[in-house]
Enzyme design. Structure first.
Site, PDB file in Angstrom:
ATOM      1  CB  THR A 167      -0.892   0.031   1.247  1.00 47.22           C
ATOM      2  OG1 THR A 167      -0.040   0.064   2.391  1.00 47.22           O
ATOM      3  CG2 THR A 167      -1.785  -1.195   1.331  1.00 47.22           C
ATOM      4  CD  GLU A 216      -5.396  -2.490   1.425  1.00 43.57           C
ATOM      5  OE1 GLU A 216      -5.686  -1.934   0.346  1.00 43.57           O
ATOM      6  OE2 GLU A 216      -4.855  -1.887   2.368  1.00 43.57           O
ATOM      7  CE  LYS A 268     -18.553  12.419  13.387  1.00 38.91           C
ATOM      8  NZ  LYS A 268     -18.240  11.474  14.421  1.00 38.91           N
ATOM      9  CD1 TRP A 328     -19.230  12.078   9.835  1.00 40.00           C
ATOM     10  CD2 TRP A 328     -19.912  10.307   8.632  1.00 40.00           C
ATOM     11  NE1 TRP A 328     -18.721  10.946  10.429  1.00 40.00           N
ATOM     12  CE2 TRP A 328     -19.120   9.853   9.718  1.00 40.00           C
ATOM     13  CE3 TRP A 328     -20.417   9.370   7.745  1.00 40.00           C
ATOM     14  CZ2 TRP A 328     -18.868   8.500   9.931  1.00 40.00           C
ATOM     15  CZ3 TRP A 328     -20.156   8.031   7.956  1.00 40.00           C
ATOM     16  CH2 TRP A 328     -19.393   7.596   9.037  1.00 40.00           C
TER      17      TRP A 328
HETATM   18  P1  ADP Z   1      -3.690   4.012  -1.503  1.00 41.70           P
HETATM   19  O1  ADP Z   1      -4.296   5.195  -2.204  1.00 41.70           O
HETATM   20  O2  ADP Z   1      -3.951   3.951  -0.043  1.00 41.70           O
HETATM   21  O3  ADP Z   1      -2.348   3.672  -1.945  1.00 41.70           O
HETATM   22  P2  ADP Z   1      -5.119   2.268  -3.179  1.00 41.70           P
HETATM   23  O4  ADP Z   1      -4.438   2.658  -4.407  1.00 41.70           O
HETATM   24  O5  ADP Z   1      -5.352   0.861  -2.886  1.00 41.70           O
HETATM   25  O6  ADP Z   1      -4.394   2.733  -1.959  1.00 41.70           O
HETATM   26  O7  ADP Z   1      -6.409   3.125  -3.073  1.00 41.70           O
HETATM   27  C1  ADP Z   1      -7.593   2.684  -2.506  1.00 41.70           C
HETATM   28  C2  ADP Z   1      -8.457   3.827  -2.127  1.00 41.70           C
HETATM   29  O8  ADP Z   1      -8.580   4.775  -3.199  1.00 41.70           O
HETATM   30  C3  ADP Z   1      -9.862   3.417  -1.838  1.00 41.70           C
HETATM   31  O9  ADP Z   1      -9.980   2.909  -0.529  1.00 41.70           O
HETATM   32  C4  ADP Z   1     -10.616   4.718  -2.020  1.00 41.70           C
HETATM   33  O10 ADP Z   1     -10.523   5.557  -0.905  1.00 41.70           O
HETATM   34  C5  ADP Z   1      -9.864   5.372  -3.158  1.00 41.70           C
HETATM   35  N1  ADP Z   1     -10.558   5.115  -4.422  1.00 41.70           N
HETATM   36  C6  ADP Z   1     -10.269   4.201  -5.352  1.00 41.70           C
HETATM   37  N2  ADP Z   1     -11.110   4.287  -6.390  1.00 41.70           N
HETATM   38  C7  ADP Z   1     -11.980   5.277  -6.121  1.00 41.70           C
HETATM   39  C8  ADP Z   1     -13.112   5.851  -6.791  1.00 41.70           C
HETATM   40  N3  ADP Z   1     -13.501   5.446  -7.986  1.00 41.70           N
HETATM   41  N4  ADP Z   1     -13.758   6.846  -6.172  1.00 41.70           N
HETATM   42  C9  ADP Z   1     -13.374   7.290  -4.966  1.00 41.70           C
HETATM   43  N5  ADP Z   1     -12.321   6.805  -4.288  1.00 41.70           N
HETATM   44  C10 ADP Z   1     -11.636   5.810  -4.853  1.00 41.70           C
END
Ligand code: ADP
Length: 542
Positions: A186, A331, A439, A444
């Site tokens: 991640t 994940e 918040k 929210w």
């Molecule tokens: P990180 O950004 O933590 O490296 P990821 O690339 O796995 O990890 O990103 C996952 C996160 O990105 C999701 O939990 C969500 O918050 C955000 N995300 C992914 N796709 C979308 C989407 N289409 N719209 C909004 N948020 C998104």
């Protein structure tokens, strides 16, 4: 009574073998780091992957050992996807945009045995090599002629030398389909990065599901250009799903700017592409500014961050390109939901359809999801009760690599860290990441809605909404915007733009104009940095 069908393990090697036998002449085209365009076929890719598998064996790489890559999207990287995983080792794709300290941390944590890298990352690898304790050799992904004379990296090998020194006489081994196949960390926006270890089985099931027509819809009629990097959750599975269906693959190499992408898409008649909103913005800007049109591009997958409605409109109305909004995470391999329309939506007006398309979409078979309140009680699928989003399925994480973080599941469900609603048709919509939720007076406010409206304003290029301290309401929304080139932001007029579009109390209290928003290693806006930047900011209403 047991079924009487062949018991064949689901292994990654079977994908490239299938592509070779059934689509052997289909092309893979790559823009190389060296600058030129390289083209060959699935059959040639398979042969070179087998040579590389022999090379890995000669280097003593054992089943289950991790082999790292620091590389752009290109044919050599694809060969490694199959050579490493296919031979039973674990492909560890490292994100080169991370801080060098983080790259070194990840390589050590994964205990990588070999590290393959593109020429662009020579300075990075030179810097971290002495700290990579487990790496026995570094392999530069180029031919002999491009090898630098002096590098200071001990144990430096040349990729094409390894290919030349080995033949393609290699039988992919058979083993348990639950064996580890690849490892992706991640991005570590909160704390140290954690490893997500995919299995052959999870990868194959994810590849099947993501190719489905209501998911990404990849087929043998497509020419696929993955803009999303192969170091970002395996380019959303496209290096597996494209050969699985026999689609032509087009790799952009290191050139992600609008002009390079447009030229490659047109030259190779690309029909399908996938990436985060920031790269689409630069492509759309390029096409707009030069009055260009797309002659083959049919479908764009937008994911990784919320896709603003203005972007869907630009693709759909101006360029007749279908946009599929996708949500997922490292994940989840990463596919969670896709926002394709269903039969019931065909009769809706374009505006009503847009209300569906901005949602992150429905889950394919293989993903289950639910939203729960703070006590863990499931909330109704009414499209308006936001809650914590939980998921489960055969390509969803069970635990992090080396048990980091302990037991992360809640009653067998993985908490995504996102806040969302699910409507009666099963369409999920993210309102926020839980750590970005604003918040106000105990209620929210979803920042994504606020950002989407701002980005529909003609003077706004990019927008991010954060909560800032307010003495009465605890937090109130502050809108941070980047103006479009040659445009001025009139704060009062921009705030008036919200009238009638959202609840009045959701309207930001103020607007701050900045030159650029901070972007993370995967091209997403870093809200924590914006919050830090505006820590001492006082709202006029405070
Ligand atoms: P990180 O950004 O933590 O490296 P990821 O690339 O796995 O990890 O990103 C996952 C996160 O990105 C999701 O939990 C969500 O918050 C955000 N995300 C992914 N796709 C979308 C989407 N289409 N719209 C909004 N948020 C998104």
């Amino acid at each position: 009574m047991m079924g009487q069908m062949m018991d064949q393990p689901l292994l990654v090697s079977s994908i490239i073998r299938h592509a070779d036998r059934h689509f052997g002449d289909i092309e893979i085209v790559s823009r190389r780091v060296e600058g030129d365009i390289h083209r060959y076929t699935y059959a040639e890719c398979h042969a070179r992957a087998r040579r590389m598998a022999n090379a890995l064996k000669a280097q003593g790489v054992q089943m289950g050992e991790r082999v790292a890559t620091l590389a752009w999207n290109g044919y050599r990287h694809l060969e490694l996807y199959y050579a490493i995983s296919g031979s039973g080792a674990v492909l560890h794709t490292v994100n080169p945009r991370l801080h060098p300290d983080q790259v070194a941390y990840i390589v050590n944590h994964a205990e990588d045995q070999l590290l393959f890298f593109d020429l662009s990352f020579l300075p990075l690898v030179t810097q971290i090599a002495p700290r990579c304790k487990t790496v026995r050799a570094f392999v530069l992904m180029c031919d002999r002629a491009a090898m630098p004379a002096q590098t200071g990296i001990a144990n430096l090998l040349c990729y094409e030398d390894l290919i030349d020194a080995n033949d393609d006489n290699y039988d992919w081994p058979e083993f348990d389909e639950r064996s580890a196949c690849s490892l992706c960390y991640t991005s570590g926006t909160t704390g140290d990065p954690k490893g997500v270890l995919y299995s052959h089985r999870s990868t194959l099931l994810h590849s099947y599901a993501s190719a489905l027509p209501d998911a990404l819809g990849v087929s043998g009629r497509d020419a696929v250009l993955p803009v999303v990097p192969m170091f970002h959750v395996n380019a959303w599975g496209l290096p597996y799903s494209a050969p699985l269906v026999g689609a032509k693959l087009v790799f952009p190499g290191p050139a992600f700017d609008g002009r390079s992408l447009y030229e490659l898409m047109e030259a190779e008649k690309v029909t399908f592409s996938a990436g985060v909103p920031t790269v689409w913005r630069s492509l759309l800007n390029h096409v707009n500014e030069h009055g260009l049109i797309f002659t083959s591009f049919e479908r764009a997958i937008v994911g990784g961050a919320a896709c603003p409605p203005a972007m869907i409109e630009a693709f759909r109305d101006r360029y007749k390109i279908e946009v599929v909004h996708a949500w997922g995470m490292t994940e989840m391999s990463p596919l969670g939901t896709t926002g394709t329309l269903q039969r019931r939506h065909f009769a809706l007006s374009p505006e009503e359809q847009m209300a569906v398309l901005v949602k992150q979409g429905h889950a394919p078979f293989g993903v289950d999801m639910k939203v729960v309140d703070d006590a863990g009680e499931e909330l109704p699928w009414d499209g308006k009760s936001p809650g914590r989003l939980l998921v489960k399925g055969p390509w969803v994480i069970d635990s992090y690599f080396k048990g980091e973080g302990g037991n992360v599941l809640e009653d067998g469900w993985f908490p995504t860290g996102d806040v969302a609603t699910i409507d009666a048709d099963g369409y999920m919509q993210i309102t926020d990441r839980s750590k970005d939720v604003i918040k106000s007076g105990g209620e929210w406010i979803g920042s994504i809605d606020i950002e989407n409206i701002a980005m529909a304003h003609p003077a706004v290029e990019q927008a991010a909404c954060i909560g800032v301290f307010h003495p009465k309401w605890d937090e109130r929304p502050l809108l941070v915007v980047v103006p479009r080139r040659d445009q001025q932001i009139d704060k009062v007029e921009l705030l008036r733009f919200y009238e009638g579009k959202i609840a009045k109390w959701w309207t930001p209290d103020d607007v701050a104009v900045v030159d650029a928003l901070p972007l993370g290693a995967t091209g997403k806006v870093l809200k924590n940095e914006i919050r830090a930047q505006f820590r001492d900011y006082r709202l006029p209403t405070a």
